[in-house]
Design an enzyme around this catalytic site. Sequence first.
Site, PDB file in Angstrom:
ATOM      1  N   CYS A 243       3.114  -1.702  15.612  1.00 29.58           N
ATOM      2  CA  CYS A 243       1.802  -1.877  16.244  1.00 29.58           C
ATOM      3  C   CYS A 243       1.910  -2.391  17.675  1.00 29.58           C
ATOM      4  O   CYS A 243       0.916  -2.466  18.384  1.00 29.58           O
ATOM      5  CB  CYS A 243       0.914  -2.800  15.406  1.00 29.58           C
ATOM      6  N   CYS A 271      -0.764  -5.991  10.816  1.00 29.92           N
ATOM      7  CA  CYS A 271      -0.120  -4.878  11.516  1.00 29.92           C
ATOM      8  C   CYS A 271      -0.874  -3.569  11.240  1.00 29.92           C
ATOM      9  O   CYS A 271      -1.148  -2.787  12.150  1.00 29.92           O
ATOM     10  CB  CYS A 271       1.328  -4.787  11.049  1.00 29.92           C
TER      11      CYS A 271
END
Lengths: 278, 353
Positions: A243, A271
Amino acid sequence: MNKNYNFAFIDEGSKREIRRTILKAVAIPGYQVPFGSRELPIGRGWGTGGIQITLSLIGPDDVLKVIDQGSDESVNAVNIKKFVGLCTDVRTTVKTSEATIIQTRHRIPETPLRNDQILVLQVPIPEPLRIVEASEEKTKKMHAEKDYAPMWLLLYESLIKYGKITLGTEYPLMVEGRYIMNPSPIPKFDNPKLNDSECLYLFGAGREKKIYAIPPHTLAESLAFEDVPFEKESFKGKRCRLCGSEDTYLDEMFDSSTGEKMYQCSDTSYCQEVRGCI
Amino acid sequence: MGYVAVSGGSEAIEASIRLLDYYRSGTDKDLDIETVAEKLSLLVDRVMGEAGLYSKTYAALALKQCEGCIEEAVFLLRAYRSTLTRNYYSNVLDSNNMRVVRRISSAFKDIEGGQILGATYDYTHRLINFEIGSEDAGALRMNVLEELNSQRPEEIAPCPRVSDELKKEGLIETVLPDKAEPFDITENLLEYPADRSARLQTLSRADTGFLSGLAYSSLRGFGGAHPTVGELRTGYVEVNVPYLFDEAQEIYLGEVLITEVEIFSEADDEDKLKLAVGYGAVFGRNENKAIAAAILDRELETGGPYPSQNEEFVLTHGDSLEMSGFLSHLKLPHYVTFQSKLDAVRKTRGGKA
């Protein structure tokens, strides 16, 4: 739900007893309140303190999230969720913002928690002074007399010997200037989240039979010296490979085929949220 | 992908549990609960004792469920206990009126009420009996029952304790019965210094191996006790609960098989003229555990520098469930904590360089 057992497994009298213990813990932040810990069908040392808190608080309308090392999918988190599901039928979620009760081992979620949420932490060794004194009888007296000199000495000696305070997880905090407490094996990275928080933090140690709490807006300071400030784990220059976050706690992993070192958010649901997967 | 992140835990757990069934199934022959309960009595006794739940059937069932693992069986029974509402506390068991099946003293040859050797492996030669591999269970059972039935049962009078005589002579301190409500270790955190009632309960539920090792260390020299088994008795004692509407009456629930041991030892350094007693009681015929408990009771009463004399050390570390739980938790992922440890070590090294 398995009808052979009571809602949330433990009998109602015991649940009430645990709730009373929690109230006392909230009233004396950082103080370890003894309780008659019950045996559960899950290993003593696998989160039974946290589970007892969760079971005694949970009602049919609650939404539960369980994480282990930051992950909702970790074997132990899955196992605990399965057990609570077996005896309650409550809804579970992976989204931090959706949960009313979050049970966790070794992490505090990255998403800030609100005042209508309770974070339940599993604690292996509740006694912060255990690293300087093995005997429970003595550490109890030390807390009563606020005799924390050996703890400060440990930190000081570590500084002198290594130039750094070498404690990793379970980094002790001073709560409201009165009790030194063990935040459970969360990384130092998570310690600041305990201070002046919006949510209620409850700590349960099943095997050691103690419950303690940090209520919202409580002063919880990681131990440090005036001239040597508290220092978290740092992931400077590193980011999550999935991410791209640069401000989260990262797990380190190796690609065995290339020998390359990679980093990834330890809080897996955060995430996924950043990536828009959930 | 070259690395494995631990996820998909649900399927892995399901598959692991199915695999356990494979191990448990073993062969196509069944192991029925009655067989385990009645033919593996000593194993069942040990499990009941360490679990603190007296039920041969459930102990046998638990053993069958976990391939005969003692810790797992104890675990199953303990967890089951947590779901039961506690309605009554029994009255104190009266082991003076025990229906004795075995009773020995190593202190005196002749004791009032007599020595009853009973059943013991002590005097067997430990030679594997290969014939048991192909014995006829029915015939064996019939033979022993026939022999038993051909004999007239003797009237068993309640035996006084060996220590009673020594108390009369003033060699052992006579203490008045303690009417205080006993501490309940199953519903409270044990705090130190602990009541004797808490100590004896903890020893009684403790792991057999742990107690045996500690008591052995004390005998070998890491301790002060030079014990003589004053009396070891095994037998059935009645369990009664108070009758709610009339304090003077009680309701008979049944009987439990227990083993009780009293050891005699020197009182202490100042008082060599007296003897002191250590006491241990356990479920079933777990004799060495009862002896070990009695030795440790004495050692803890005296105190001292050795592990077996340290109350907190002995009473905190002997619970089967707690030790196996904490040891096994080490198999859980510790990625976050280990990462933090790595960070601390790397930073420290950085600081040094």
